[in-house]
Design an enzyme around this catalytic site. Sequence first.
Site, PDB file in Angstrom:
ATOM      1  N   LYS A   3     -14.548  -0.430   0.359  1.00 19.14           N
ATOM      2  CA  LYS A   3     -14.832  -2.017   1.042  1.00 19.14           C
ATOM      3  C   LYS A   3     -15.134  -1.703   2.687  1.00 19.14           C
ATOM      4  O   LYS A   3     -14.432  -1.358   3.193  1.00 19.14           O
ATOM      5  CB  LYS A   3     -13.777  -2.676   0.957  1.00 19.14           C
ATOM      6  CG  LYS A   3     -12.313  -2.048   0.871  1.00 19.14           C
ATOM      7  CD  LYS A   3     -11.391  -3.287   0.464  1.00 19.14           C
ATOM      8  CE  LYS A   3      -9.975  -2.523   0.643  1.00 19.14           C
ATOM      9  NZ  LYS A   3      -8.613  -3.374   0.617  1.00 19.14           N
ATOM     10  N   ASP A  43       0.874  -1.252   0.009  1.00 25.56           N
ATOM     11  CA  ASP A  43      -0.029   0.095   0.085  1.00 25.56           C
ATOM     12  C   ASP A  43       0.972   1.147   0.025  1.00 25.56           C
ATOM     13  O   ASP A  43       1.870   1.306   0.553  1.00 25.56           O
ATOM     14  CB  ASP A  43      -0.866   0.083   1.264  1.00 25.56           C
ATOM     15  CG  ASP A  43      -1.757  -1.087   1.467  1.00 25.56           C
ATOM     16  OD1 ASP A  43      -1.504  -2.154   1.003  1.00 25.56           O
ATOM     17  OD2 ASP A  43      -2.790  -0.994   2.260  1.00 25.56           O
ATOM     18  N   ASP A  66      -3.368  -1.177  -2.592  1.00 27.41           N
ATOM     19  CA  ASP A  66      -4.077   0.162  -2.580  1.00 27.41           C
ATOM     20  C   ASP A  66      -3.027   1.318  -2.637  1.00 27.41           C
ATOM     21  O   ASP A  66      -1.889   1.494  -2.279  1.00 27.41           O
ATOM     22  CB  ASP A  66      -4.953   0.344  -1.212  1.00 27.41           C
ATOM     23  CG  ASP A  66      -5.715  -0.431  -1.054  1.00 27.41           C
ATOM     24  OD1 ASP A  66      -6.669  -0.793  -2.062  1.00 27.41           O
ATOM     25  OD2 ASP A  66      -5.890  -1.382   0.114  1.00 27.41           O
ATOM     26  N   ARG A  68     -12.315   2.108  -5.197  1.00 18.25           N
ATOM     27  CA  ARG A  68     -13.317   1.069  -4.538  1.00 18.25           C
ATOM     28  C   ARG A  68     -13.543   1.528  -2.902  1.00 18.25           C
ATOM     29  O   ARG A  68     -12.637   2.241  -2.286  1.00 18.25           O
ATOM     30  CB  ARG A  68     -12.420  -0.071  -4.335  1.00 18.25           C
ATOM     31  CG  ARG A  68     -11.470  -0.412  -3.621  1.00 18.25           C
ATOM     32  CD  ARG A  68     -11.005  -1.887  -3.564  1.00 18.25           C
ATOM     33  NE  ARG A  68      -9.792  -2.195  -2.986  1.00 18.25           N
ATOM     34  CZ  ARG A  68      -9.154  -3.255  -2.971  1.00 18.25           C
ATOM     35  NH1 ARG A  68      -9.849  -4.372  -3.196  1.00 18.25           N
ATOM     36  NH2 ARG A  68      -7.899  -3.511  -2.369  1.00 18.25           N
TER      37      ARG A  68
END
Length: 361
Positions: free
Chosen positions: A259, A181, A203, A257
């Site tokens: 989540k 990330d 990410d 996104r």
Amino acid sequence: MFAFASLSIFASLVTAIPLIARSPSPSCTITSIDDVAACKKSCTDISIGDFTVPAGQTLDLTDLLTGTTVTFTGTLCFGYKEWTGPLVSVSGTDVHIVGAPGSVLDGDGARWWDTKGGNGGKKKPKFFAAHGLKSSSITGLTLKNTPVQAFSISGVEDLLLSSITINNKDGDVNDLGHNTDAFDVGSSDGVTIEGATVYNQDDCLAVNSGRNINFLNCFCSGGHGISIGSVGGRKNNEVRGVTIKDSTVVDSDNGIRIKTVSGTTGSVSDVTYSGITLKNISKRGIVIQQDYENGSPTGVPTDGVPITDLTITNVKGTVTSSATQIYVLCAQDACSDWEWSGVEISGGKYSDCKNAPSGTC
Ligand SMILES: *[C@@H]1O[C@H](CO)[C@@H](O)[C@H](O)[C@H]1NC(C)=O
């Protein structure tokens, strides 16, 4: 008497001058880990040149004096050890961390990469902990080949991260790099990331909790997209006020996104994605799911972390032929007050949306 008085004034002036010159110099240069402790106690202008941080140690720049500027001027390397890190840690108020042109913090992550990231295999050190910074900035840093996550931003108030480069391209070879990330943000109020260039394998941004988070003019390649989440199951599970603007995501699993973790509680509200360009997205252009679990989503969305006031505007681009343009999996009534416009994603399969507010996808 008069002459004597003048002489003593003169004498005190003469002694005062060397006193000023001898007062602790506010600037110093760190060329070894042994310099750090003394340097950060006495200097507000610190420069860090070429050296190798010994294996298993943190370049500990926590509790810097208020107003300190730290400038990286050379190549910083790190010894090899299986441990959780971090390799570098900073904290303080009105602290400014600067990467001079040509400087690099080189993690040489290949020594740890085993395709497993944080899920197993070798224990890998996190790279850069920016925890507890207040009214501070991090500018122009280049991080190369991070063993696992790059920046951990937690407990900060008012932090600007500008013109940061994270280049983990080498980890793309045989998918060796994992969980790299770029920016993980939690429990923070007022974080702006602008002008970042990221090549990684997870990410590009992941906001777990916090308020007033901005991600502007960034470029993300090779990873999992620009994410909120996963939200739920931590100490702090509220995300409020996120603006993601004028950014590009290429060669990635997802574009944007959100989540939320299955069976947990929390909230995601007041989130805007605008002006996002997608290219060569291989799984989902836009993905919003309330069934997340590390590794394998359950397929059954839960309503404990509602997603409200979500604006998505001008998100354009392409996904690959096997990808899905838009995927939304919300629990009933757990997604509301969404406003979408100018979403134009082509290629791949049409959208697959459950319980999305009407007029969105
Ligand atoms: C598309 O992205 C994948 C990574 O998801 C990459 O391996 C591939 O080379 C990219 N294709 C092109 C044409 O750039």
